[in-house]
Design an enzyme around this catalytic site. Structure first.
Site, PDB file in Angstrom:
ATOM      1  N   CYS A  37       0.815  -1.238   0.000  1.00 15.93           N
ATOM      2  CA  CYS A  37       0.000   0.000   0.000  1.00 15.93           C
ATOM      3  C   CYS A  37       0.839   1.275   0.000  1.00 15.93           C
ATOM      4  CB  CYS A  37      -0.948  -0.018   1.179  1.00 15.93           C
ATOM      5  SG  CYS A  37      -1.885  -1.542   1.232  1.00 15.93           S
ATOM      6  N   HIS A  48      -3.139   6.358   3.025  1.00 14.89           N
ATOM      7  CA  HIS A  48      -3.638   5.133   2.400  1.00 14.89           C
ATOM      8  C   HIS A  48      -5.046   4.848   2.936  1.00 14.89           C
ATOM      9  CE1 HIS A  48      -4.255   1.081   1.293  1.00 14.89           C
ATOM     10  NE2 HIS A  48      -3.901   0.553   2.444  1.00 14.89           N
ATOM     11  N   ASN A 106     -10.356  -1.050   0.169  1.00 15.61           N
ATOM     12  CA  ASN A 106      -8.894  -0.932   0.199  1.00 15.61           C
ATOM     13  C   ASN A 106      -8.342  -1.499  -1.113  1.00 15.61           C
ATOM     14  OD1 ASN A 106      -6.151  -1.246   0.580  1.00 15.61           O
ATOM     15  ND2 ASN A 106      -6.306  -2.082   2.644  1.00 15.61           N
TER      16      ASN A 106
HETATM   17  N1  ACO Z   1     -18.174  -9.038  10.006  1.00 18.14           N
HETATM   18  C1  ACO Z   1     -18.573  -9.253  11.265  1.00 18.14           C
HETATM   19  N2  ACO Z   1     -17.742  -9.531  12.262  1.00 18.14           N
HETATM   20  C2  ACO Z   1     -16.435  -9.618  11.958  1.00 18.14           C
HETATM   21  C3  ACO Z   1     -15.937  -9.400  10.660  1.00 18.14           C
HETATM   22  C4  ACO Z   1     -16.865  -9.107   9.660  1.00 18.14           C
HETATM   23  N3  ACO Z   1     -16.511  -8.882   8.384  1.00 18.14           N
HETATM   24  N4  ACO Z   1     -14.602  -9.527  10.676  1.00 18.14           N
HETATM   25  C5  ACO Z   1     -14.238  -9.804  11.930  1.00 18.14           C
HETATM   26  N5  ACO Z   1     -15.360  -9.873  12.721  1.00 18.14           N
HETATM   27  C6  ACO Z   1     -15.457 -10.140  14.156  1.00 18.14           C
HETATM   28  C7  ACO Z   1     -14.237 -10.863  14.692  1.00 18.14           C
HETATM   29  O1  ACO Z   1     -14.344 -12.255  14.470  1.00 18.14           O
HETATM   30  C8  ACO Z   1     -14.318 -10.511  16.165  1.00 18.14           C
HETATM   31  O2  ACO Z   1     -15.260 -11.345  16.773  1.00 18.14           O
HETATM   32  P1  ACO Z   1     -15.001 -11.924  18.276  1.00 18.14           P
HETATM   33  O3  ACO Z   1     -14.917 -10.700  19.147  1.00 18.14           O
HETATM   34  O4  ACO Z   1     -16.199 -12.785  18.501  1.00 18.14           O
HETATM   35  O5  ACO Z   1     -13.710 -12.664  18.179  1.00 18.14           O
HETATM   36  C9  ACO Z   1     -14.891  -9.091  16.146  1.00 18.14           C
HETATM   37  O6  ACO Z   1     -15.493  -8.908  14.862  1.00 18.14           O
HETATM   38  C10 ACO Z   1     -13.848  -8.013  16.352  1.00 18.14           C
HETATM   39  O7  ACO Z   1     -12.730  -8.322  15.522  1.00 18.14           O
HETATM   40  P2  ACO Z   1     -11.469  -7.406  15.464  1.00 18.14           P
HETATM   41  O8  ACO Z   1     -10.491  -7.999  14.482  1.00 18.14           O
HETATM   42  O9  ACO Z   1     -11.002  -7.134  16.864  1.00 18.14           O
HETATM   43  O10 ACO Z   1     -12.114  -6.076  14.862  1.00 18.14           O
HETATM   44  P3  ACO Z   1     -11.445  -4.701  14.640  1.00 18.14           P
HETATM   45  O11 ACO Z   1     -12.237  -3.668  15.312  1.00 18.14           O
HETATM   46  O12 ACO Z   1      -9.957  -4.751  14.873  1.00 18.14           O
HETATM   47  O13 ACO Z   1     -11.640  -4.490  13.073  1.00 18.14           O
HETATM   48  C11 ACO Z   1     -10.444  -4.684  11.003  1.00 18.14           C
HETATM   49  C12 ACO Z   1     -11.107  -5.429  12.149  1.00 18.14           C
HETATM   50  C13 ACO Z   1     -11.510  -3.876  10.286  1.00 18.14           C
HETATM   51  C14 ACO Z   1      -9.860  -5.708  10.030  1.00 18.14           C
HETATM   52  C15 ACO Z   1      -9.357  -3.741  11.537  1.00 18.14           C
HETATM   53  O14 ACO Z   1      -8.505  -4.435  12.403  1.00 18.14           O
HETATM   54  C16 ACO Z   1      -8.529  -3.135  10.435  1.00 18.14           C
HETATM   55  O15 ACO Z   1      -9.024  -2.403   9.587  1.00 18.14           O
HETATM   56  N6  ACO Z   1      -7.198  -3.380  10.426  1.00 18.14           N
HETATM   57  C17 ACO Z   1      -6.310  -2.840   9.439  1.00 18.14           C
HETATM   58  C18 ACO Z   1      -6.434  -3.677   8.226  1.00 18.14           C
HETATM   59  C19 ACO Z   1      -5.707  -3.118   7.041  1.00 18.14           C
HETATM   60  O16 ACO Z   1      -5.750  -1.945   6.821  1.00 18.14           O
HETATM   61  N7  ACO Z   1      -5.088  -4.005   6.287  1.00 18.14           N
HETATM   62  C20 ACO Z   1      -4.521  -3.716   5.055  1.00 18.14           C
HETATM   63  C21 ACO Z   1      -3.254  -2.971   5.108  1.00 18.14           C
HETATM   64  S1  ACO Z   1      -2.892  -2.523   3.558  1.00 18.14           S
HETATM   65  C22 ACO Z   1      -1.974  -3.609   2.638  1.00 18.14           C
HETATM   66  O17 ACO Z   1      -0.764  -3.551   2.637  1.00 18.14           O
HETATM   67  C23 ACO Z   1      -2.680  -4.641   1.773  1.00 18.14           C
END
Ligand code: ACO
Length: 326
Positions: free
Chosen positions: A116, A253, A283
């Site tokens: 990214c 990003h 993304n």
């Molecule tokens: N729908 C519903 N629930 C979900 C989903 C979904 N799509 N995905 C995860 N959950 C659940 C999890 O299982 C978890 O459940 P649990 O509490 O029963 O275990 C709960 O939601 C919370 O999960 P978290 O992972 O703690 O949620 P968080 O608030 O951290 O959000 C997210 C997750 C959106 C992925 C966030 O961590 C994020 O955006 N991280 C950065 C990701 C990113 O930008 N990645 C790409 C980088 S760029 C590159 O180089 C490609």
């Protein structure tokens, strides 16, 4: 300040026709429109056709740049494509683009993989090549077809990513150079937190969680970004000898809106002056930053002379920021 005899003179972009909304995803995995919007800000993403690849999107983004700006691209002397989803290991996407556009054999071609942060790293290279006199006119493209490496049974990743391409034209301009400063860094220990498997069988001594598909520990990536970007932005501003108030547009990003809001708060930067592309396109990795600028240009938000701070971060981990005057 960095040495520059170059400026960005035009932007263009392209996204595939097919759209995948949050409601569509509700039918595929255990998720909801409400969860996705609240946790990420994303409403929909665009998905490439079965036979549509990164180089195809890159070509269309360049054609859009040329049509919307009236810029001639037949005389470019270098093409840089930033992507982590290239059509092939080899030939490069940049070589495929040179052929598809019928550009002369004197054109240099180069793919870079900085996930990214790729588009910003591509701008670093373009500024250096043009400033050194090695080239006069360079196309920098950030393009991805991430949907082709997404497991649509994995709700942790499939709601986040989309496909798209954005392009910028970097031209020599000794009188009014645009590039003001850069800043970058990496932490290879973050490799196992965000990857797509390739030839090796494990990463940093850890067996892959998933083969062939993108996998991430979302929370770790989130924490990396909210620590790294505010620090990086402060260093970037120092290098440019500017204050945050001098920035007209901050373009981080577009991974997650909550993350961007947190970063703006840390930097005491007004969120309204931030450009994003994630609501419409998800993304799209190397493409999110040029897509955000393209959307703003379409909405007549930006004008010549505006000062932009771009900040990319992602897989590696790696990150890179650049400040330029448009
Ligand atoms: N729908 C519903 N629930 C979900 C989903 C979904 N799509 N995905 C995860 N959950 C659940 C999890 O299982 C978890 O459940 P649990 O509490 O029963 O275990 C709960 O939601 C919370 O999960 P978290 O992972 O703690 O949620 P968080 O608030 O951290 O959000 C997210 C997750 C959106 C992925 C966030 O961590 C994020 O955006 N991280 C950065 C990701 C990113 O930008 N990645 C790409 C980088 S760029 C590159 O180089 C490609």
């Amino acid at each position: 300040m960095i040495s520059s005899k170059a400026r960005i003179t035009a932007f263009g972009a392209y996204v595939p026709e097919r759209q995948l909304t949050n409601h569509d995803l509700e039918k595929m995995v255990d998720t909801s429109d409400e969860w996705i919007i609240q946790r990420t800000g994303i409403k929909k993403r665009h998905i490439s056709a079965v036979k549509e690849f990164t180089s195809d999107l890159a070509v269309k983004a360049i054609e859009n740049l040329s049509q919307s700006s009236g810029k001639i691209i037949k005389d470019v002397d270098y093409i840089i494509v930033a992507t982590f989803t290239p059509d092939f290991y080899t030939p490069s996407c940049a070589a495929l683009v040179q052929r598809a556009l019928g550009l002369p054999k004197t054109v240099g071609v180069l793919d870079i993989n900085a996930a990214c942060a790729g588009f910003v790293q591509g701008l670093f290279i373009a500024n250096s090549f043009v400033t050194s006199g090695l080239a006069k006119k360079i196309l920098v493209i950030g393009a991805e077809v991430i949907s082709k490496i997404v497991d649509y049974a994995d709700r942790n990743t499939c709601v986040l990513f989309g496909d798209g391409a954005g392009a910028a034209l970097v031209e020599r301009d000794e009188n009014e150079p645009g590039f003001l400063a850069g800043y970058y860094g990496s932490d290879g220990n973050g490799g196992e937190k965000l990857y797509c498997s390739g030839l090796a069988t494990s990463i940093n001594g850890t067996k892959f969680h998933k083969q062939k598909y993108i996998w991430q520990d979302g929370r770790s990536v989130y924490n990396f970004a909210i620590k790294t970007v505010p620090h990086g932005m402060r260093e970037l501003l120092k290098n440019a000898e500017l204050s945050i108030d001098d920035i007209d547009w901050f373009v981080p990003h577009s991974a997650n809106m909550r993350m961007i809001q947190f970063i703006c708060k840390e930097l005491k930067f007004p969120f309204e002056k931030t450009l994003t592309s994630l609501v419409e396109f998800g993304n799209t990795s190397a493409a999110t930053i040029p897509l955000a600028i393209w959307l703003a240009e379409k909405n007549n938000k930006i004008k010549k002379g505006d000062i932009f701070a771009l900040y990319g971060f992602g897989g590696g981990f790696n990150h890179a920021g650049i400040i330029f005057r448009f």
